[in-house]
Design a protein around this motif. Sequence first.
Motif, PDB file in Angstrom:
ATOM      1  N   ARG A   6     -69.587  39.629  39.076  1.00 54.49           N
ATOM      2  CA  ARG A   6     -68.284  40.030  38.514  1.00 54.49           C
ATOM      3  C   ARG A   6     -67.524  40.720  39.636  1.00 54.49           C
ATOM      4  O   ARG A   6     -67.794  41.880  39.957  1.00 54.49           O
ATOM      5  CB  ARG A   6     -68.493  40.943  37.305  1.00 54.49           C
ATOM      6  CG  ARG A   6     -69.254  40.236  36.178  1.00 54.49           C
ATOM      7  CD  ARG A   6     -69.526  41.129  34.984  1.00 54.49           C
ATOM      8  NE  ARG A   6     -70.501  42.170  35.283  1.00 54.49           N
ATOM      9  CZ  ARG A   6     -71.824  41.982  35.302  1.00 54.49           C
ATOM     10  NH1 ARG A   6     -72.332  40.788  35.071  1.00 54.49           N
ATOM     11  NH2 ARG A   6     -72.639  42.994  35.567  1.00 54.49           N
ATOM     12  N   ARG A  28     -66.212  49.638  41.876  1.00 56.95           N
ATOM     13  CA  ARG A  28     -67.571  49.679  41.312  1.00 56.95           C
ATOM     14  C   ARG A  28     -67.609  50.403  39.969  1.00 56.95           C
ATOM     15  O   ARG A  28     -68.171  49.892  38.988  1.00 56.95           O
ATOM     16  CB  ARG A  28     -68.513  50.384  42.308  1.00 56.95           C
ATOM     17  CG  ARG A  28     -69.959  50.494  41.807  1.00 56.95           C
ATOM     18  CD  ARG A  28     -70.624  49.138  41.804  1.00 56.95           C
ATOM     19  NE  ARG A  28     -71.949  49.181  41.227  1.00 56.95           N
ATOM     20  CZ  ARG A  28     -72.227  48.869  39.963  1.00 56.95           C
ATOM     21  NH1 ARG A  28     -71.254  48.514  39.134  1.00 56.95           N
ATOM     22  NH2 ARG A  28     -73.462  48.906  39.535  1.00 56.95           N
ATOM     23  N   GLU A  29     -67.006  51.586  39.906  1.00 54.88           N
ATOM     24  CA  GLU A  29     -67.182  52.439  38.730  1.00 54.88           C
ATOM     25  C   GLU A  29     -66.138  52.190  37.645  1.00 54.88           C
ATOM     26  O   GLU A  29     -66.468  52.261  36.453  1.00 54.88           O
ATOM     27  CB  GLU A  29     -67.156  53.906  39.167  1.00 54.88           C
ATOM     28  CG  GLU A  29     -68.276  54.266  40.126  1.00 54.88           C
ATOM     29  CD  GLU A  29     -68.176  55.691  40.646  1.00 54.88           C
ATOM     30  OE1 GLU A  29     -67.248  56.418  40.213  1.00 54.88           O
ATOM     31  OE2 GLU A  29     -69.021  56.070  41.488  1.00 54.88           O
ATOM     32  N   ASP A  30     -64.895  51.919  38.027  1.00 52.76           N
ATOM     33  CA  ASP A  30     -63.829  51.767  37.038  1.00 52.76           C
ATOM     34  C   ASP A  30     -63.621  50.318  36.617  1.00 52.76           C
ATOM     35  O   ASP A  30     -63.379  50.039  35.441  1.00 52.76           O
ATOM     36  CB  ASP A  30     -62.510  52.340  37.576  1.00 52.76           C
ATOM     37  CG  ASP A  30     -62.626  53.820  37.919  1.00 52.76           C
ATOM     38  OD1 ASP A  30     -63.436  54.506  37.276  1.00 52.76           O
ATOM     39  OD2 ASP A  30     -61.915  54.278  38.833  1.00 52.76           O
ATOM     40  N   HIS A  32     -65.968  48.003  36.990  1.00 48.24           N
ATOM     41  CA  HIS A  32     -67.292  47.484  36.604  1.00 48.24           C
ATOM     42  C   HIS A  32     -67.643  46.210  37.362  1.00 48.24           C
ATOM     43  O   HIS A  32     -68.327  45.328  36.817  1.00 48.24           O
ATOM     44  CB  HIS A  32     -67.369  47.253  35.093  1.00 48.24           C
ATOM     45  CG  HIS A  32     -67.141  48.490  34.290  1.00 48.24           C
ATOM     46  ND1 HIS A  32     -68.111  49.447  34.071  1.00 48.24           N
ATOM     47  CD2 HIS A  32     -66.023  48.941  33.657  1.00 48.24           C
ATOM     48  CE1 HIS A  32     -67.614  50.428  33.338  1.00 48.24           C
ATOM     49  NE2 HIS A  32     -66.348  50.144  33.072  1.00 48.24           N
ATOM     50  N   CYS A  33     -67.196  46.109  38.613  1.00 50.30           N
ATOM     51  CA  CYS A  33     -67.552  44.966  39.442  1.00 50.30           C
ATOM     52  C   CYS A  33     -68.970  45.123  39.986  1.00 50.30           C
ATOM     53  O   CYS A  33     -69.442  46.234  40.234  1.00 50.30           O
ATOM     54  CB  CYS A  33     -66.580  44.832  40.619  1.00 50.30           C
ATOM     55  SG  CYS A  33     -64.909  44.300  40.165  1.00 50.30           S
ATOM     56  N   THR A  34     -69.616  44.002  40.203  1.00 48.72           N
ATOM     57  CA  THR A  34     -70.904  43.990  40.903  1.00 48.72           C
ATOM     58  C   THR A  34     -70.733  43.681  42.381  1.00 48.72           C
ATOM     59  O   THR A  34     -71.584  44.030  43.199  1.00 48.72           O
ATOM     60  CB  THR A  34     -71.838  42.932  40.308  1.00 48.72           C
ATOM     61  OG1 THR A  34     -71.252  41.625  40.496  1.00 48.72           O
ATOM     62  CG2 THR A  34     -72.059  43.165  38.814  1.00 48.72           C
ATOM     63  N   ALA A 316     -61.420  45.534  33.722  1.00 54.77           N
ATOM     64  CA  ALA A 316     -62.499  46.491  33.498  1.00 54.77           C
ATOM     65  C   ALA A 316     -63.160  46.258  32.143  1.00 54.77           C
ATOM     66  O   ALA A 316     -64.392  46.260  32.029  1.00 54.77           O
ATOM     67  CB  ALA A 316     -61.961  47.918  33.583  1.00 54.77           C
ATOM     68  N   TYR A 319     -65.180  42.871  32.310  1.00 53.89           N
ATOM     69  CA  TYR A 319     -66.411  42.924  33.089  1.00 53.89           C
ATOM     70  C   TYR A 319     -67.464  43.798  32.422  1.00 53.89           C
ATOM     71  O   TYR A 319     -68.664  43.493  32.457  1.00 53.89           O
ATOM     72  CB  TYR A 319     -66.109  43.431  34.499  1.00 53.89           C
ATOM     73  CG  TYR A 319     -65.575  42.360  35.431  1.00 53.89           C
ATOM     74  CD1 TYR A 319     -65.570  41.016  35.070  1.00 53.89           C
ATOM     75  CD2 TYR A 319     -65.097  42.695  36.689  1.00 53.89           C
ATOM     76  CE1 TYR A 319     -65.097  40.043  35.920  1.00 53.89           C
ATOM     77  CE2 TYR A 319     -64.617  41.719  37.563  1.00 53.89           C
ATOM     78  CZ  TYR A 319     -64.617  40.397  37.172  1.00 53.89           C
ATOM     79  OH  TYR A 319     -64.150  39.424  38.036  1.00 53.89           O
ATOM     80  N   GLU A 320     -67.032  44.856  31.800  1.00 53.97           N
ATOM     81  CA  GLU A 320     -67.988  45.693  31.061  1.00 53.97           C
ATOM     82  C   GLU A 320     -68.570  44.914  29.883  1.00 53.97           C
ATOM     83  O   GLU A 320     -69.771  44.979  29.610  1.00 53.97           O
ATOM     84  CB  GLU A 320     -67.311  46.970  30.585  1.00 53.97           C
ATOM     85  CG  GLU A 320     -68.267  47.964  29.950  1.00 53.97           C
ATOM     86  CD  GLU A 320     -67.584  49.248  29.543  1.00 53.97           C
ATOM     87  OE1 GLU A 320     -68.290  50.272  29.426  1.00 53.97           O
ATOM     88  OE2 GLU A 320     -66.351  49.244  29.327  1.00 53.97           O
ATOM     89  N   GLU A 323     -71.042  42.256  31.006  1.00 52.38           N
ATOM     90  CA  GLU A 323     -72.336  42.871  31.291  1.00 52.38           C
ATOM     91  C   GLU A 323     -73.183  42.977  30.025  1.00 52.38           C
ATOM     92  O   GLU A 323     -74.402  42.849  30.063  1.00 52.38           O
ATOM     93  CB  GLU A 323     -72.109  44.255  31.898  1.00 52.38           C
ATOM     94  CG  GLU A 323     -73.318  44.877  32.522  1.00 52.38           C
ATOM     95  CD  GLU A 323     -72.962  46.142  33.282  1.00 52.38           C
ATOM     96  OE1 GLU A 323     -73.789  46.575  34.081  1.00 52.38           O
ATOM     97  OE2 GLU A 323     -71.857  46.678  33.068  1.00 52.38           O
TER      98      GLU A 323
END
Length: 336
Positions: A6, A28-30, A32-34, A316, A319-320, A323
Motif C-alpha cells: 500500500r 507511514r503513520e497517517d 498507513h502506507c507500507t 488513509a 489503506y487502513e 489492512e
Amino acid sequence: MSLDIRGISYVAGYTSGEAVRRDMRAIREDLHCTTVMVIDTDTRTQMEAARRALEVGLDVYIRPYVADRPHREILAHLSATAAAAEELRVQYPGRVTLLLGSEFSLTSPGMLPGPRVFIRLQVLVRWRRFFDRRITRKLNALLGAALPVARAAFGGPVSYAAGFWEKVDWSGFDLVGVNLYRLGPDPAAYQQRLRALLREADKPVVITEFGCGAHLGAERRGPGAFRIVNWFTQPPQVKDGHVRDEPTQAAYLAELIDLYAAHGVHGCFVYPFAMPDFPHRADPRHDLDMAGFGVVRVPPEDPSQWEPKEAFHQVARCYEAAERGVAASGTGGPMG
C-alpha cells in the motif's frame, strides 16, 4: 483481498533533512502506507530520502528519473542508482526494490517524435497508434539493455513502471509494474483492462501510478488533468470553467484502491504525495493544485509546509481498511 503493498510516490529533492523525515513519518503513520516509491534524478538526494523512509519502517521502491537524455546516459545513471540502492538493500534486507525507470517511450528520445517530453506527450495523446509498433520494438531493446545493468549492481527485486500503452516483455523482471490511470466516461472499461492485465501476468502485478486532479471532471481526465492549465502564460493560469473539487479526487482514489484490493493486485502507489510544481493559491485562476495529483496542498513559498487534502484522508481510510481486509470507499463495492 490482497494489496500487500500500500504505497505512495514521493518526489525527492524539494525538501531535505528533518522535513523529509517528517514526510515519511506521515506517510507511514497517517496514510498507513507500507511502502514509498522515491523518485529523483539526483541519486544522492534520492538515497537520503529512501534511507529516511527505511528508518521509519517503510519499504522502498527506488525509481530513477532521467528525461530527454541519450540512452547511454540513461544506462549510466541506472548503474549508479543500482549501486547506491544495493548499499541500502544490504543494510535493510528484503525492503528495497529497484525500478529501471518509467514510461521510457515518453521520457526518452527516439520512440516518439519530439526533442522534449512535453512535445512527445502531445504526439502520444494524438497519434500514438501510428507509433505503437516502433514503441514496442525500441522500448524492449532499451529495457533489454537496462536490465543486465541493474542486475549487475543490485541484488534485489527489479521492475519497471510501464505506461499503460507500452507492451513490455516482462520475462526478465520480478514484478509487473504499470502506470494505470483511469480516464474517460466508461469505468467498466478500466476494470476490464485491469482484469486483462492480471490474467496475462505470470508474476505479481503492482500499479506503479494512478491518480487524478482535484477539480470537477478530473475523474474523466485521469493523467490529463494538467491540460486544464494554460502553461504558456506567465504565470501559468487555469483555463476558464474549471472548479476546484477535492471530493472528486478523493472518490477516484478510493474507488481504485478498493478495486485493486478486490481483484488481488499485489500493490499500488498513489501518485504522488506532493507536487510542489503545482502549488495551491487562493486565487482560482492560479490554483495549479487543482490540476495536480498530490494528496497534500503545497504553498508556493515553502514546499515543506503542506496541508492534507481530502484525498489524503481518504487514502488513509482505504489503506487502513485494506489492512483489515474490508472496502472503505463507501461506494458499496469496487466500481472500476
